[in-house]
Design a protein around this motif. Structure first.
Motif, PDB file in Angstrom:
ATOM      1  N   CYS A 125      -2.696  16.967  -3.736  1.00 47.45           N
ATOM      2  CA  CYS A 125      -2.602  17.604  -5.050  1.00 47.45           C
ATOM      3  C   CYS A 125      -3.990  17.905  -5.601  1.00 47.45           C
ATOM      4  O   CYS A 125      -4.216  18.947  -6.205  1.00 47.45           O
ATOM      5  CB  CYS A 125      -1.849  16.704  -6.028  1.00 47.45           C
ATOM      6  SG  CYS A 125      -0.079  16.844  -5.859  1.00 47.45           S
ATOM      7  N   PHE A 126      -4.905  16.970  -5.374  1.00 45.04           N
ATOM      8  CA  PHE A 126      -6.262  17.168  -5.903  1.00 45.04           C
ATOM      9  C   PHE A 126      -6.928  18.359  -5.229  1.00 45.04           C
ATOM     10  O   PHE A 126      -7.560  19.184  -5.899  1.00 45.04           O
ATOM     11  CB  PHE A 126      -7.091  15.904  -5.688  1.00 45.04           C
ATOM     12  CG  PHE A 126      -8.396  15.945  -6.420  1.00 45.04           C
ATOM     13  CD1 PHE A 126      -8.458  15.670  -7.768  1.00 45.04           C
ATOM     14  CD2 PHE A 126      -9.561  16.292  -5.754  1.00 45.04           C
ATOM     15  CE1 PHE A 126      -9.655  15.717  -8.447  1.00 45.04           C
ATOM     16  CE2 PHE A 126     -10.767  16.341  -6.434  1.00 45.04           C
ATOM     17  CZ  PHE A 126     -10.803  16.051  -7.781  1.00 45.04           C
TER      18      PHE A 126
ATOM     19  N   LEU B 144      -7.022  25.771  -7.012  1.00 43.48           N
ATOM     20  CA  LEU B 144      -6.487  26.578  -8.113  1.00 43.48           C
ATOM     21  C   LEU B 144      -7.542  26.795  -9.190  1.00 43.48           C
ATOM     22  O   LEU B 144      -7.742  27.909  -9.679  1.00 43.48           O
ATOM     23  CB  LEU B 144      -5.261  25.889  -8.722  1.00 43.48           C
ATOM     24  CG  LEU B 144      -3.948  26.073  -7.963  1.00 43.48           C
ATOM     25  CD1 LEU B 144      -2.843  25.259  -8.606  1.00 43.48           C
ATOM     26  CD2 LEU B 144      -3.564  27.540  -7.948  1.00 43.48           C
ATOM     27  N   LEU B 145      -8.217  25.704  -9.550  1.00 43.75           N
ATOM     28  CA  LEU B 145      -9.235  25.823 -10.606  1.00 43.75           C
ATOM     29  C   LEU B 145     -10.353  26.752 -10.150  1.00 43.75           C
ATOM     30  O   LEU B 145     -10.887  27.523 -10.946  1.00 43.75           O
ATOM     31  CB  LEU B 145      -9.815  24.450 -10.960  1.00 43.75           C
ATOM     32  CG  LEU B 145      -8.894  23.475 -11.682  1.00 43.75           C
ATOM     33  CD1 LEU B 145      -9.705  22.340 -12.265  1.00 43.75           C
ATOM     34  CD2 LEU B 145      -8.117  24.171 -12.775  1.00 43.75           C
TER      35      LEU B 145
ATOM     36  N   PHE C  10      -0.369  12.056  -1.385  1.00 43.23           N
ATOM     37  CA  PHE C  10       0.102  12.957  -2.431  1.00 43.23           C
ATOM     38  C   PHE C  10      -1.058  13.342  -3.351  1.00 43.23           C
ATOM     39  O   PHE C  10      -1.285  14.526  -3.649  1.00 43.23           O
ATOM     40  CB  PHE C  10       1.206  12.267  -3.229  1.00 43.23           C
ATOM     41  CG  PHE C  10       1.627  13.024  -4.449  1.00 43.23           C
ATOM     42  CD1 PHE C  10       2.399  14.168  -4.342  1.00 43.23           C
ATOM     43  CD2 PHE C  10       1.242  12.599  -5.712  1.00 43.23           C
ATOM     44  CE1 PHE C  10       2.792  14.854  -5.462  1.00 43.23           C
ATOM     45  CE2 PHE C  10       1.618  13.290  -6.838  1.00 43.23           C
ATOM     46  CZ  PHE C  10       2.392  14.427  -6.718  1.00 43.23           C
ATOM     47  N   TYR C  11      -1.822  12.328  -3.786  1.00 44.05           N
ATOM     48  CA  TYR C  11      -2.922  12.618  -4.704  1.00 44.05           C
ATOM     49  C   TYR C  11      -4.020  13.437  -4.037  1.00 44.05           C
ATOM     50  O   TYR C  11      -4.576  14.348  -4.638  1.00 44.05           O
ATOM     51  CB  TYR C  11      -3.494  11.319  -5.294  1.00 44.05           C
ATOM     52  CG  TYR C  11      -2.750  10.908  -6.530  1.00 44.05           C
ATOM     53  CD1 TYR C  11      -3.184  11.342  -7.780  1.00 44.05           C
ATOM     54  CD2 TYR C  11      -1.602  10.129  -6.455  1.00 44.05           C
ATOM     55  CE1 TYR C  11      -2.483  10.996  -8.919  1.00 44.05           C
ATOM     56  CE2 TYR C  11      -0.912   9.782  -7.586  1.00 44.05           C
ATOM     57  CZ  TYR C  11      -1.347  10.214  -8.821  1.00 44.05           C
ATOM     58  OH  TYR C  11      -0.667   9.888  -9.948  1.00 44.05           O
ATOM     59  N   ALA C  12      -4.309  13.090  -2.816  1.00 42.41           N
ATOM     60  CA  ALA C  12      -5.358  13.838  -2.110  1.00 42.41           C
ATOM     61  C   ALA C  12      -4.980  15.300  -1.990  1.00 42.41           C
ATOM     62  O   ALA C  12      -5.765  16.193  -2.317  1.00 42.41           O
ATOM     63  CB  ALA C  12      -5.596  13.219  -0.738  1.00 42.41           C
TER      64      ALA C  12
ATOM     65  N   LEU D 165      -5.357  21.377  -6.622  1.00 42.00           N
ATOM     66  CA  LEU D 165      -5.845  21.632  -7.987  1.00 42.00           C
ATOM     67  C   LEU D 165      -7.252  22.211  -7.957  1.00 42.00           C
ATOM     68  O   LEU D 165      -7.581  23.150  -8.696  1.00 42.00           O
ATOM     69  CB  LEU D 165      -5.838  20.328  -8.790  1.00 42.00           C
ATOM     70  CG  LEU D 165      -6.303  20.467 -10.250  1.00 42.00           C
ATOM     71  CD1 LEU D 165      -5.290  21.262 -11.041  1.00 42.00           C
ATOM     72  CD2 LEU D 165      -6.509  19.109 -10.871  1.00 42.00           C
ATOM     73  N   MET D 166      -8.088  21.631  -7.062  1.00 39.95           N
ATOM     74  CA  MET D 166      -9.467  22.128  -6.956  1.00 39.95           C
ATOM     75  C   MET D 166      -9.478  23.603  -6.586  1.00 39.95           C
ATOM     76  O   MET D 166     -10.190  24.401  -7.169  1.00 39.95           O
ATOM     77  CB  MET D 166     -10.220  21.320  -5.894  1.00 39.95           C
ATOM     78  CG  MET D 166     -11.375  20.522  -6.439  1.00 39.95           C
ATOM     79  SD  MET D 166     -11.987  19.346  -5.257  1.00 39.95           S
ATOM     80  CE  MET D 166     -13.127  20.328  -4.342  1.00 39.95           C
TER      81      MET D 166
ATOM     82  N   LEU E 196       0.842  -1.180   0.000  1.00 33.85           N
ATOM     83  CA  LEU E 196       0.000   0.000   0.000  1.00 33.85           C
ATOM     84  C   LEU E 196       0.882   1.236   0.000  1.00 33.85           C
ATOM     85  O   LEU E 196       1.516   1.553   1.005  1.00 33.85           O
ATOM     86  CB  LEU E 196      -0.923  -0.028   1.227  1.00 33.85           C
ATOM     87  CG  LEU E 196      -2.017   1.036   1.263  1.00 33.85           C
ATOM     88  CD1 LEU E 196      -2.963   0.879   0.082  1.00 33.85           C
ATOM     89  CD2 LEU E 196      -2.800   0.928   2.558  1.00 33.85           C
ATOM     90  N   ASP E 197       0.889   1.915  -1.143  1.00 33.15           N
ATOM     91  CA  ASP E 197       1.712   3.116  -1.222  1.00 33.15           C
ATOM     92  C   ASP E 197       0.937   4.274  -0.610  1.00 33.15           C
ATOM     93  O   ASP E 197       0.354   5.099  -1.321  1.00 33.15           O
ATOM     94  CB  ASP E 197       2.081   3.424  -2.677  1.00 33.15           C
ATOM     95  CG  ASP E 197       2.884   2.283  -3.262  1.00 33.15           C
ATOM     96  OD1 ASP E 197       3.534   1.574  -2.481  1.00 33.15           O
ATOM     97  OD2 ASP E 197       2.846   2.085  -4.481  1.00 33.15           O
ATOM     98  N   THR E 198       0.906   4.302   0.703  1.00 34.46           N
ATOM     99  CA  THR E 198       0.090   5.305   1.381  1.00 34.46           C
ATOM    100  C   THR E 198       0.536   6.716   1.029  1.00 34.46           C
ATOM    101  O   THR E 198      -0.266   7.648   1.028  1.00 34.46           O
ATOM    102  CB  THR E 198       0.169   5.116   2.900  1.00 34.46           C
ATOM    103  OG1 THR E 198       1.505   4.740   3.235  1.00 34.46           O
ATOM    104  CG2 THR E 198      -0.785   4.056   3.357  1.00 34.46           C
ATOM    105  N   GLY E 199       1.799   6.854   0.713  1.00 41.20           N
ATOM    106  CA  GLY E 199       2.299   8.174   0.332  1.00 41.20           C
ATOM    107  C   GLY E 199       1.596   8.697  -0.902  1.00 41.20           C
ATOM    108  O   GLY E 199       1.242   9.872  -0.998  1.00 41.20           O
ATOM    109  N   ASP E 200       1.352   7.771  -1.845  1.00 37.00           N
ATOM    110  CA  ASP E 200       0.662   8.175  -3.074  1.00 37.00           C
ATOM    111  C   ASP E 200      -0.725   8.716  -2.764  1.00 37.00           C
ATOM    112  O   ASP E 200      -1.154   9.729  -3.328  1.00 37.00           O
ATOM    113  CB  ASP E 200       0.523   6.987  -4.024  1.00 37.00           C
ATOM    114  CG  ASP E 200       1.852   6.683  -4.682  1.00 37.00           C
ATOM    115  OD1 ASP E 200       2.816   7.408  -4.387  1.00 37.00           O
ATOM    116  OD2 ASP E 200       1.906   5.735  -5.482  1.00 37.00           O
ATOM    117  N   MET E 201      -1.412   8.010  -1.875  1.00 32.90           N
ATOM    118  CA  MET E 201      -2.770   8.463  -1.533  1.00 32.90           C
ATOM    119  C   MET E 201      -2.723   9.885  -1.005  1.00 32.90           C
ATOM    120  O   MET E 201      -3.480  10.753  -1.438  1.00 32.90           O
ATOM    121  CB  MET E 201      -3.394   7.537  -0.493  1.00 32.90           C
ATOM    122  CG  MET E 201      -3.662   6.155  -1.007  1.00 32.90           C
ATOM    123  SD  MET E 201      -4.492   5.130   0.206  1.00 32.90           S
ATOM    124  CE  MET E 201      -6.165   5.687   0.059  1.00 32.90           C
TER     125      MET E 201
END
Lengths: 238, 171
Positions: free
Chosen positions: B22-23, B29-30, B18-20, B26-27, B11-16
Protein backbone atom coordinates in the motif's frame (compact mmCIF):
# COMPACT_ATOMS: atom_id res chain seq x y z
CA UNK A 1 -6.76 -3.08 22.55
CA UNK A 2 -3.19 -4.27 22.49
CA UNK A 3 -4.42 -7.61 23.74
CA UNK A 4 -4.12 -10.00 20.79
CA UNK A 5 -7.57 -11.28 21.54
CA UNK A 6 -9.06 -7.84 20.92
CA UNK A 7 -8.28 -7.87 17.21
CA UNK A 8 -9.86 -9.93 14.53
CA UNK A 9 -7.51 -11.74 12.20
CA UNK A 10 -7.97 -13.56 8.95
CA UNK A 11 -5.68 -15.55 6.77
CA UNK A 12 -5.02 -15.44 3.07
CA UNK A 13 -2.48 -17.74 1.47
CA UNK A 14 -0.86 -18.61 4.77
CA UNK A 15 -0.35 -14.98 5.74
CA UNK A 16 -2.06 -13.63 8.81
CA UNK A 17 -3.83 -10.33 8.37
CA UNK A 18 -4.97 -8.13 11.22
CA UNK A 19 -8.38 -6.75 10.32
CA UNK A 20 -7.97 -3.58 12.37
CA UNK A 21 -4.62 -2.84 10.76
CA UNK A 22 -5.89 -3.47 7.28
CA UNK A 23 -9.00 -1.33 7.67
CA UNK A 24 -7.42 1.60 9.47
CA UNK A 25 -4.36 1.41 7.23
CA UNK A 26 -6.59 1.64 4.19
CA UNK A 27 -8.43 4.57 5.73
CA UNK A 28 -5.14 6.36 6.38
CA UNK A 29 -3.85 5.70 2.86
CA UNK A 30 -7.07 6.92 1.30
CA UNK A 31 -7.13 10.00 3.53
CA UNK A 32 -3.57 10.91 2.60
CA UNK A 33 -4.28 10.41 -1.06
CA UNK A 34 -7.49 12.44 -0.99
CA UNK A 35 -5.80 15.21 0.99
CA UNK A 36 -2.91 15.50 -1.45
CA UNK A 37 -5.17 15.00 -4.44
CA UNK A 38 -7.49 17.79 -3.32
CA UNK A 39 -4.61 20.17 -2.68
CA UNK A 40 -2.79 19.55 -5.93
CA UNK A 41 -5.64 20.45 -8.30
CA UNK A 42 -5.35 23.57 -10.45
CA UNK A 43 -1.62 24.09 -10.13
CA UNK A 44 -0.68 27.56 -11.25
CA UNK A 45 2.43 29.69 -11.36
CA UNK A 46 0.89 31.94 -8.76
CA UNK A 47 -0.10 29.49 -6.03
CA UNK A 48 -3.60 29.44 -4.61
CA UNK A 49 -4.51 28.32 -1.12
CA UNK A 50 -4.32 24.57 -1.60
CA UNK A 51 -1.19 24.80 -3.66
CA UNK A 52 0.45 26.90 -0.98
CA UNK A 53 -0.29 24.20 1.61
CA UNK A 54 1.10 21.36 -0.47
CA UNK A 55 4.16 23.37 -1.47
CA UNK A 56 4.75 24.18 2.16
CA UNK A 57 4.46 20.48 3.03
CA UNK A 58 6.91 19.50 0.30
CA UNK A 59 9.31 22.19 1.42
CA UNK A 60 8.90 21.03 5.01
CA UNK A 61 9.73 17.38 4.34
CA UNK A 62 12.51 18.37 1.94
CA UNK A 63 13.83 20.60 4.70
CA UNK A 64 13.91 17.64 7.10
CA UNK A 65 15.86 15.59 4.57
CA UNK A 66 18.22 18.42 3.67
CA UNK A 67 19.03 18.75 7.36
CA UNK A 68 20.98 15.51 7.29
CA UNK A 69 21.41 14.27 3.73
CA UNK A 70 24.24 16.17 2.08
CA UNK A 71 24.20 17.79 -1.32
CA UNK A 72 21.81 17.08 -4.13
CA UNK A 73 20.94 13.55 -3.04
CA UNK A 74 17.84 14.78 -1.25
CA UNK A 75 15.88 14.55 -4.48
CA UNK A 76 15.98 10.76 -4.54
CA UNK A 77 14.46 10.47 -1.06
CA UNK A 78 12.16 13.49 -1.19
CA UNK A 79 9.12 11.52 -2.26
CA UNK A 80 9.79 8.83 0.34
CA UNK A 81 10.09 11.39 3.12
CA UNK A 82 7.01 13.26 1.94
CA UNK A 83 4.80 10.17 1.75
CA UNK A 84 6.19 8.77 4.99
CA UNK A 85 5.57 11.97 6.90
CA UNK A 86 2.02 12.40 5.62
CA UNK A 87 1.10 8.79 6.21
CA UNK A 88 2.56 8.64 9.73
CA UNK A 89 0.97 11.95 10.63
CA UNK A 90 -2.47 10.89 9.45
CA UNK A 91 -2.05 7.47 11.08
CA UNK A 92 -1.06 9.02 14.38
CA UNK A 93 -4.04 11.34 14.40
CA UNK A 94 -6.53 8.81 13.09
CA UNK A 95 -6.93 6.94 16.37
CA UNK A 96 -7.46 10.16 18.31
CA UNK A 97 -10.68 10.91 16.50
CA UNK A 98 -12.02 7.61 15.30
CA UNK A 99 -11.89 4.38 17.20
CA UNK A 100 -14.36 1.75 16.27
CA UNK A 101 -14.70 -1.48 18.15
CA UNK A 102 -17.37 -4.05 17.40
CA UNK A 103 -18.07 -6.87 19.81
CA UNK A 104 -14.91 -6.20 21.83
CA UNK A 105 -12.75 -6.28 18.73
CA UNK A 106 -11.04 -3.17 17.29
CA UNK A 107 -11.65 -2.33 13.69
CA UNK A 108 -10.47 1.29 13.32
CA UNK A 109 -7.64 2.86 15.34
CA UNK A 110 -4.23 4.39 14.71
CA UNK A 111 -2.32 1.98 12.48
CA UNK A 112 0.85 3.16 14.17
CA UNK A 113 -0.34 1.86 17.54
CA UNK A 114 0.57 -1.62 16.34
CA UNK A 115 4.31 -2.40 16.39
CA UNK A 116 4.07 -4.53 13.26
CA UNK A 117 3.15 -1.41 11.26
CA UNK A 118 5.83 0.86 12.67
CA UNK A 119 8.39 -1.93 12.35
CA UNK A 120 7.44 -2.31 8.71
CA UNK A 121 8.26 1.31 8.11
CA UNK A 122 11.46 1.26 10.12
CA UNK A 123 12.53 -1.85 8.22
CA UNK A 124 11.71 -0.10 4.97
CA UNK A 125 13.82 2.88 5.99
CA UNK A 126 16.82 0.79 6.95
CA UNK A 127 16.56 -1.29 3.81
CA UNK A 128 16.41 1.92 1.82
CA UNK A 129 19.50 3.13 3.68
CA UNK A 130 21.38 -0.07 2.80
CA UNK A 131 20.23 0.18 -0.79
CA UNK A 132 21.28 3.81 -1.03
CA UNK A 133 24.67 3.01 0.46
CA UNK A 134 25.29 0.16 -1.97
CA UNK A 135 24.09 2.09 -4.98
CA UNK A 136 26.21 5.09 -4.15
CA UNK A 137 29.42 3.55 -2.83
CA UNK A 138 29.30 0.06 -4.32
CA UNK A 139 29.11 -3.27 -2.49
CA UNK A 140 32.69 -3.40 -1.35
CA UNK A 141 32.94 0.10 0.01
CA UNK A 142 29.51 -0.05 1.61
CA UNK A 143 30.09 -3.23 3.57
CA UNK A 144 33.65 -2.36 4.46
CA UNK A 145 32.02 0.46 6.41
CA UNK A 146 30.94 -2.20 8.92
CA UNK A 147 34.58 -3.00 9.60
CA UNK A 148 35.43 0.54 10.66
CA UNK A 149 37.18 1.60 12.81
CA UNK A 150 38.60 -1.96 12.96
CA UNK A 151 37.60 -5.43 11.91
CA UNK A 152 36.37 -6.60 15.28
CA UNK A 153 33.83 -3.78 15.27
CA UNK A 154 31.66 -5.87 12.92
CA UNK A 155 29.33 -7.35 15.59
CA UNK A 156 28.77 -3.94 17.09
CA UNK A 157 28.01 -2.46 13.67
CA UNK A 158 25.48 -5.17 12.93
CA UNK A 159 23.97 -4.82 16.36
CA UNK A 160 23.74 -1.07 15.85
CA UNK A 161 21.76 -1.60 12.67
CA UNK A 162 19.42 -3.87 14.55
CA UNK A 163 18.92 -1.42 17.40
CA UNK A 164 18.32 1.36 14.91
CA UNK A 165 15.61 -0.75 13.39
CA UNK A 166 14.04 -1.50 16.77
CA UNK A 167 14.22 1.98 18.27
CA UNK A 168 12.97 3.69 15.13
CA UNK A 169 9.89 1.48 15.02
CA UNK A 170 9.24 1.18 18.75
CA UNK A 171 9.56 4.88 19.55
CA UNK A 172 6.59 5.94 17.46
CA UNK A 173 4.65 2.84 18.43
CA UNK A 174 5.20 3.49 22.12
CA UNK A 175 4.04 7.06 22.01
CA UNK A 176 0.95 6.45 19.91
CA UNK A 177 0.03 3.25 21.69
CA UNK A 178 0.28 4.79 25.13
CA UNK A 179 -1.64 7.84 23.95
CA UNK A 180 -4.51 5.72 22.73
CA UNK A 181 -4.37 3.56 25.80
CA UNK A 182 -4.73 6.55 28.08
CA UNK A 183 -7.55 7.91 25.94
CA UNK A 184 -9.36 4.62 26.36
CA UNK A 185 -8.77 4.58 30.10
CA UNK A 186 -10.10 8.13 30.45
CA UNK A 187 -13.03 7.21 28.25
CA UNK A 188 -13.73 4.16 30.38
CA UNK A 189 -13.53 6.31 33.51
CA UNK A 190 -16.03 8.77 32.03
CA UNK A 191 -18.74 6.17 31.79
CA UNK A 192 -17.91 4.36 35.00
CA UNK A 193 -19.82 6.36 37.69
CA UNK A 194 -22.52 8.34 35.94
CA UNK A 195 -22.53 12.07 35.24
CA UNK A 196 -19.94 13.11 37.87
CA UNK A 197 -17.03 11.21 36.33
CA UNK A 198 -18.27 12.18 32.87
CA UNK A 199 -17.88 15.90 33.65
CA UNK A 200 -14.47 15.36 35.16
CA UNK A 201 -13.32 13.21 32.26
CA UNK A 202 -14.26 15.57 29.44
CA UNK A 203 -11.57 18.23 30.05
CA UNK A 204 -9.03 15.50 30.78
CA UNK A 205 -9.87 13.74 27.56
CA UNK A 206 -9.67 16.97 25.59
CA UNK A 207 -6.37 17.82 27.18
CA UNK A 208 -4.89 14.42 26.44
CA UNK A 209 -6.27 14.42 22.91
CA UNK A 210 -4.61 17.74 22.25
CA UNK A 211 -1.37 16.51 23.71
CA UNK A 212 -1.58 13.30 21.70
CA UNK A 213 -2.21 15.25 18.53
CA UNK A 214 0.93 17.24 19.29
CA UNK A 215 2.86 14.06 20.07
CA UNK A 216 1.62 12.41 16.89
CA UNK A 217 2.92 15.32 14.81
CA UNK A 218 6.22 15.29 16.67
CA UNK A 219 6.62 11.55 16.24
CA UNK A 220 5.97 11.73 12.50
CA UNK A 221 8.57 14.47 12.29
CA UNK A 222 11.05 12.51 14.40
CA UNK A 223 10.54 9.36 12.35
CA UNK A 224 11.30 11.16 9.09
CA UNK A 225 14.24 13.00 10.65
CA UNK A 226 15.78 9.77 11.97
CA UNK A 227 15.12 8.05 8.64
CA UNK A 228 17.06 10.73 6.86
CA UNK A 229 19.85 10.47 9.42
CA UNK A 230 20.13 6.70 8.96
CA UNK A 231 20.09 7.09 5.19
CA UNK A 232 22.67 9.86 5.23
CA UNK A 233 24.99 7.79 7.40
CA UNK A 234 25.08 5.12 4.71
CA UNK A 235 25.78 7.67 2.01
CA UNK A 236 29.06 8.96 3.32
CA UNK A 237 32.37 7.22 3.77
CA UNK A 238 33.44 7.38 7.37
CA UNK B 1 -1.39 -7.87 27.19
CA UNK B 2 2.35 -7.70 26.83
CA UNK B 3 2.37 -10.83 24.79
CA UNK B 4 1.54 -8.57 21.87
CA UNK B 5 4.88 -6.87 22.23
CA UNK B 6 6.67 -10.10 21.54
CA UNK B 7 6.78 -9.59 17.86
CA UNK B 8 7.64 -13.15 17.01
CA UNK B 9 4.76 -14.52 18.98
CA UNK B 10 2.11 -13.41 16.56
CA UNK B 11 3.82 -11.98 13.56
CA UNK B 12 1.13 -10.73 11.26
CA UNK B 13 3.29 -11.05 8.19
CA UNK B 14 0.30 -10.28 6.02
CA UNK B 15 0.10 -6.82 7.54
CA UNK B 16 3.71 -6.13 6.68
CA UNK B 17 3.13 -7.12 3.10
CA UNK B 18 -0.11 -5.19 2.97
CA UNK B 19 1.48 -2.02 4.34
CA UNK B 20 4.53 -2.28 2.16
CA UNK B 21 2.47 -2.71 -0.98
CA UNK B 22 0.00 0.00 0.00
CA UNK B 23 2.83 2.37 0.84
CA UNK B 24 4.52 1.80 -2.48
CA UNK B 25 1.20 2.28 -4.24
CA UNK B 26 0.56 5.47 -2.27
CA UNK B 27 4.04 6.74 -3.09
CA UNK B 28 3.44 6.12 -6.77
CA UNK B 29 0.01 7.80 -6.64
CA UNK B 30 1.35 10.83 -4.82
CA UNK B 31 4.19 11.05 -7.29
CA UNK B 32 1.81 11.09 -10.23
CA UNK B 33 -0.80 13.31 -8.62
CA UNK B 34 1.23 15.82 -6.68
CA UNK B 35 4.96 15.33 -6.37
CA UNK B 36 5.95 15.70 -9.99
CA UNK B 37 3.56 18.50 -11.04
CA UNK B 38 4.09 20.51 -7.86
CA UNK B 39 7.85 20.19 -8.03
CA UNK B 40 7.78 21.09 -11.70
CA UNK B 41 5.67 24.12 -10.91
CA UNK B 42 8.03 25.14 -8.12
CA UNK B 43 11.01 24.73 -10.44
CA UNK B 44 9.23 26.73 -13.13
CA UNK B 45 8.50 29.44 -10.63
CA UNK B 46 12.08 29.52 -9.43
CA UNK B 47 13.24 29.81 -13.04
CA UNK B 48 10.71 32.51 -13.75
CA UNK B 49 11.73 34.48 -10.68
CA UNK B 50 15.39 34.29 -11.54
CA UNK B 51 14.55 35.28 -15.12
CA UNK B 52 12.48 38.16 -13.85
CA UNK B 53 15.33 39.30 -11.64
CA UNK B 54 17.72 39.11 -14.56
CA UNK B 55 15.40 40.98 -16.88
CA UNK B 56 14.69 43.56 -14.20
CA UNK B 57 18.41 44.11 -13.82
CA UNK B 58 18.74 44.39 -17.57
CA UNK B 59 15.91 46.86 -17.93
CA UNK B 60 17.28 48.88 -15.04
CA UNK B 61 20.62 49.09 -16.83
CA UNK B 62 18.86 50.03 -20.03
CA UNK B 63 16.94 52.75 -18.26
CA UNK B 64 20.14 54.09 -16.73
CA UNK B 65 21.79 54.06 -20.11
CA UNK B 66 18.86 55.87 -21.66
CA UNK B 67 18.91 58.47 -18.92
CA UNK B 68 22.61 58.99 -19.49
CA UNK B 69 22.04 59.31 -23.22
CA UNK B 70 19.29 61.82 -22.64
CA UNK B 71 21.50 63.80 -20.29
CA UNK B 72 24.26 63.81 -22.84
CA UNK B 73 21.88 64.81 -25.61
CA UNK B 74 20.52 67.59 -23.46
CA UNK B 75 23.99 68.91 -22.74
CA UNK B 76 24.86 68.60 -26.41
CA UNK B 77 21.79 70.47 -27.54
CA UNK B 78 22.43 73.19 -25.01
CA UNK B 79 25.98 73.57 -26.25
CA UNK B 80 24.74 73.55 -29.80
CA UNK B 81 22.19 76.21 -29.04
CA UNK B 82 24.81 78.43 -27.47
CA UNK B 83 27.13 77.95 -30.38
CA UNK B 84 24.33 78.74 -32.82
CA UNK B 85 23.47 81.88 -30.95
CA UNK B 86 27.13 82.83 -30.76
CA UNK B 87 27.72 82.30 -34.44
CA UNK B 88 24.56 84.22 -35.29
CA UNK B 89 25.69 87.08 -33.13
CA UNK B 90 29.12 87.04 -34.70
CA UNK B 91 27.65 86.87 -38.17
CA UNK B 92 25.31 89.73 -37.38
CA UNK B 93 28.17 91.80 -36.08
CA UNK B 94 30.18 91.06 -39.19
CA UNK B 95 27.29 91.91 -41.42
CA UNK B 96 26.69 95.14 -39.57
CA UNK B 97 30.31 96.09 -39.80
CA UNK B 98 30.32 95.25 -43.52
CA UNK B 99 27.19 97.24 -44.19
CA UNK B 100 28.50 100.16 -42.18
CA UNK B 101 31.80 100.18 -44.02
CA UNK B 102 30.03 99.86 -47.35
CA UNK B 103 27.75 102.73 -46.44
CA UNK B 104 30.69 104.81 -45.38
CA UNK B 105 32.60 104.22 -48.59
CA UNK B 106 29.46 104.78 -50.59
CA UNK B 107 28.82 108.00 -48.80
CA UNK B 108 32.42 109.04 -49.29
CA UNK B 109 32.38 108.30 -53.00
CA UNK B 110 29.03 110.00 -53.39
CA UNK B 111 30.39 113.05 -51.66
CA UNK B 112 33.47 113.05 -53.78
CA UNK B 113 31.45 112.65 -56.96
CA UNK B 114 29.16 115.42 -55.90
CA UNK B 115 32.09 117.71 -55.17
CA UNK B 116 33.64 116.82 -58.47
CA UNK B 117 30.38 117.49 -60.25
CA UNK B 118 29.93 120.73 -58.44
CA UNK B 119 33.42 121.83 -59.39
CA UNK B 120 32.79 120.81 -62.94
CA UNK B 121 29.53 122.69 -63.01
CA UNK B 122 31.21 125.68 -61.54
CA UNK B 123 33.97 125.56 -64.08
CA UNK B 124 31.50 125.09 -66.87
CA UNK B 125 29.32 127.87 -65.56
CA UNK B 126 32.32 130.09 -65.18
CA UNK B 127 33.57 129.44 -68.66
CA UNK B 128 30.14 129.85 -70.19
CA UNK B 129 29.69 133.02 -68.22
CA UNK B 130 33.01 134.24 -69.49
CA UNK B 131 32.02 133.47 -73.07
CA UNK B 132 28.68 135.04 -72.58
CA UNK B 133 30.29 138.09 -71.10
CA UNK B 134 32.61 138.31 -74.03
CA UNK B 135 29.73 137.83 -76.48
CA UNK B 136 27.59 140.22 -74.58
CA UNK B 137 30.30 142.81 -74.40
CA UNK B 138 30.91 142.39 -78.06
CA UNK B 139 27.19 142.65 -78.76
CA UNK B 140 26.90 145.58 -76.48
CA UNK B 141 29.89 147.12 -78.06
CA UNK B 142 28.57 146.48 -81.52
CA UNK B 143 25.17 147.82 -80.54
CA UNK B 144 26.71 150.90 -79.09
CA UNK B 145 28.93 151.29 -82.07
CA UNK B 146 26.04 150.72 -84.54
CA UNK B 147 23.83 153.25 -82.82
CA UNK B 148 26.36 156.03 -82.59
CA UNK B 149 28.01 155.43 -85.89
CA UNK B 150 26.26 158.08 -87.97
CA UNK B 151 27.33 159.09 -91.44
CA UNK B 152 29.81 161.46 -90.08
CA UNK B 153 31.15 159.13 -87.65
CA UNK B 154 31.31 156.41 -90.26
CA UNK B 155 33.21 158.72 -92.46
CA UNK B 156 35.49 159.67 -89.65
CA UNK B 157 35.97 156.02 -88.78
CA UNK B 158 36.79 155.08 -92.29
CA UNK B 159 39.08 158.03 -92.48
CA UNK B 160 40.81 157.07 -89.33
CA UNK B 161 41.02 153.53 -90.55
CA UNK B 162 42.51 154.60 -93.85
CA UNK B 163 44.74 156.97 -91.95
CA UNK B 164 45.75 154.16 -89.88
CA UNK B 165 46.45 152.04 -92.95
CA UNK B 166 48.54 154.78 -94.35
CA UNK B 167 50.48 155.05 -91.16
CA UNK B 168 50.89 151.36 -91.09
CA UNK B 169 52.36 151.47 -94.57
CA UNK B 170 54.62 154.27 -93.61
CA UNK B 171 56.01 152.43 -90.70
Amino acid sequence: MGDPSSVATFQIGGLTFNTANVISGLIAFVLVFLFVFALSRHLTMKPGRGQNVIEWLIDFTNGILKGSIPGNETGAFGLYGFTLFLFLFVSNQLGLFIQIAVGGKDFVRSPTSDPIVTMTFSLATLMLAQFAGVSKLGWKKHFSGYLKPFVFWLPISIFEEFTNFLTLGLRIFGVIYSGEMLLKIIGGMAFSHGIATFIVAIPLEMLWQGFSAFLGAIQAFVFVTLSSVYISRKLEVE
Amino acid sequence: MFSHLVVAASLDTGDMLFYALCFILLMWLLKVVAWKPVNKMMQDRADKISNDIDSAEQSREEAAQLAQQRQKALANSRQEATSIVDSAKKQGQQQRDGILAQAQTDAQSLKENAQKDIEQERQDALSSVRNDVADLSIEIASKIIQKELSADDQKALIDSYIEGLGKQHES
